[in-house]
Each structure stands twice: as C-alpha cells, then as structure tokens.
Write an enzyme that holds these catalytic residues in place. Structure first.
Site, PDB file in Angstrom:
ATOM      1  CE  LYS A  12       0.672   1.160   4.579  1.00 61.08           C
ATOM      2  NZ  LYS A  12       1.380   2.392   5.029  1.00 61.08           N
ATOM      3  N   PRO A  94       9.713  -4.366  -0.185  1.00 56.73           N
ATOM      4  CG  PRO A  94      10.529  -2.263  -0.734  1.00 56.73           C
ATOM      5  CD  PRO A  94       9.617  -3.330  -1.228  1.00 56.73           C
ATOM      6  CB  ALA A  95      11.725  -4.967   5.390  1.00 61.79           C
ATOM      7  N   GLY A 102       4.803  -6.464   5.562  1.00 70.04           N
ATOM      8  CA  GLY A 102       4.618  -7.492   6.580  1.00 70.04           C
ATOM      9  C   GLY A 102       3.160  -7.651   6.984  1.00 70.04           C
ATOM     10  CG  ASP A 136      -0.633  -0.478   8.585  1.00 67.29           C
ATOM     11  OD1 ASP A 136      -1.313   0.360   9.216  1.00 67.29           O
ATOM     12  OD2 ASP A 136       0.486  -0.231   8.107  1.00 67.29           O
TER      13      ASP A 136
END
Length: 283
Positions: A12, A94-95, A102, A136
């Site tokens: 998102k 990507p983190a 996640g 989230d």
C-alpha cells in the site's frame, strides 16, 4: 483442499499522512488514505496434518518469527484447529519502507489459511486476530482503498466520488530503511495538524495534504531526500509513504526510471481498486 499457490499480498501507499494528536497512552492519532498497489509478495500454502507451521523463504530471508508465522499461529490458536501448514514466502515488497509488506503478508496468511483449514471464520473475526498483529492488518483484510484515522483502527472504504482514479506511480525504496519507532518518538515530529475531511480529500485526491513524518524521516535518513530529488528531477511531485523510507509520485506521463542508483528498488506501479483476495472471507 491440499494447497493454495501463488496467493498475492499487495503493498500500500499512504497518499497523505497527518498526525492530529497524541493520546495519553502514547499512541498517535492520524488521518490517512491507504491505497493498494500492484507491488506484491507471493505466498504458497501446503496443508500439514501434523499441526506444525513452517516457513520457507523463497527470496529475501525473513526474521525467524515474522508476521506471516505469527498470523498462522494466532489463527490456529483462535480456531483451536489441529491442522498445520508449510508456507513459502516470495518476498518482493521491501521492509522498512512504509508500504505495509509485513502486514499484508499477515492478512494474506489469515485469509488463505482460513480457507485451507476449512475454518470459514468471518472477516470480522479475522480482523480481531489481525489487529493483535499490527494496526495495518485489518485494512488489508477489508480489501478496499480506505480513509483511515484514529490510531489506524477507524477504516472507511472510499466510495463514489471518493474513489481513486486509475493511475500509475513511480515508487522508490532507497537502500536504507527506517524504524517506525525512531520517527514517532522524535521530539521534532509535528503532532498537531488540523483535522482533514474526506470531502476535502475527494476534491484533490493525489494532490491532497502531506506526510507529517517526512521532515523527521529526511533528517534521520538522507537517502529519502535523494530519492525525492531524483523523482523531482523527472518532473514528478513526490512524497514519502507511511513512515518511510519509500517515496512515490503519480506519473501522469511516461517517465524513464532506468537511471536510478543500482542499490535502490524502483518500480512503476498501478493502483488497485480492490484487493485480489476480496471475498475470500464472508462479512
């Protein structure tokens, strides 16, 4: 059903993010619009009859107890089930980017295992489990672009004139990441933005508001400023998403994104009207 393969977990973008206050318990009050995009992780689920839950990393290595595993264990405990699963995670989002990767993986795990294990729990019950994993997760379970406020717990789907026009976005994740706690605990963070209205957002959409976290994030992570300037050099109006370090810009015209620094992850993304797994759990 013995397996579910190629199950998507979309990222998102926060089109804006205003901090309007802070509660006595330390939680920040926010307003934002969360928009789904087609930058996705892919998960695979194989049924196990021994009750064990295992994970295989098919790309980027994940922490031993990532949100995908935590979601699977939480669902198993809540349902009192005896079945297990082997989960393969092809990580692309990507983190430490502010893109919800996640949390999206956790939501996809809840939806997929609810189906694979034949639990048929309603979405509201999955949201209760998901909220314990991260603020989230319920957004991804609901599966619609949404106006989000409170501490992230008030989620209103965008409807009618509020709905987002189909668009493309340049999304850039610099090599450096950012820890969310370091931003929200920073003394310089602006915490008193005026409350916005959903009608005000609907009148401007992609030009609306700002990201209150961005000035602090830029001070903590100089690469964010570099990424913003790189997008601006392309004639694009850019801002940070979430708590960073990813930045994005609407692309009203074709833009060459091939000359980005090699350590950056850069994609041309399209927004999604609905989550690919919408309807996987009944309301």
């Amino acid at each position: 059903m013995r397996a579910l393969y190629d199950v998507p977990a979309p990222a998102k973008l926060n089109l804006f993010l205003h901090i309007t206050g802070q509660r006595s318990d330390g939680y920040h009050l926010l307003q934002s619009v969360f928009m789904l995009i087609d930058w996705c992780d892919t998960l695979h689920f194989d049924l196990r009859s021994d009750g064990r839950i295992t994970r295989e990393d098919l790309a980027t290595p994940l922490p031993p107890d990532d949100l995908t595993l935590r979601a699977a264990h939480a669902l198993q405990a809540a349902a009192g089930g005896s079945l297990g699963a082997h989960i393969g995670v092809h990580k692309r989002v990507p983190a430490q980017a502010g893109m919800g990767g996640g949390s999206s993986d956790a939501a996809t795990a809840l939806l997929a295992l609810n189906r694979l294990w034949g639990l048929n729990l309603p979405r509201t019950q999955l949201e209760t489990i998901g909220l314990q994993l991260g603020a989230d997760v319920p957004f991804f379970l609901r599966g619609r672009n949404a106006w989000v406020e409170g501490i992230g717990d008030i989620i209103r789907p965008l409807e009618l004139e509020q709905e987002l026009p189909r668009s493309r976005f340049a999304v850039v994740k610099p090599e450096a990441g950012l820890d969310t706690k370091s931003i929200f605990s920073h003394q310089a963070l602006k915490r008193d933005s005026a409350c916005a209205t959903i009608s005000g957002f609907a009148a401007a959409h992609y030009q609306f508001g700002k990201n209150d976290l961005q000035p602090v994030a830029q001070a903590l992570c100089p690469e964010i400023e570099q990424a913003l300037q790189w997008l601006e050099s392309k004639g694009l109006k850019s801002r940070m998403t979430g708590s960073g370090s990813a930045v994005f810009a609407p692309m009203p015209h074709a833009v060459d994104l091939q000359d980005a620094p090699s350590a950056w992850q850069v994609r041309s993304c399209e927004n999604l009207a609905v989550h690919p797994l919408e309807g996987w759990a009944a309301d």
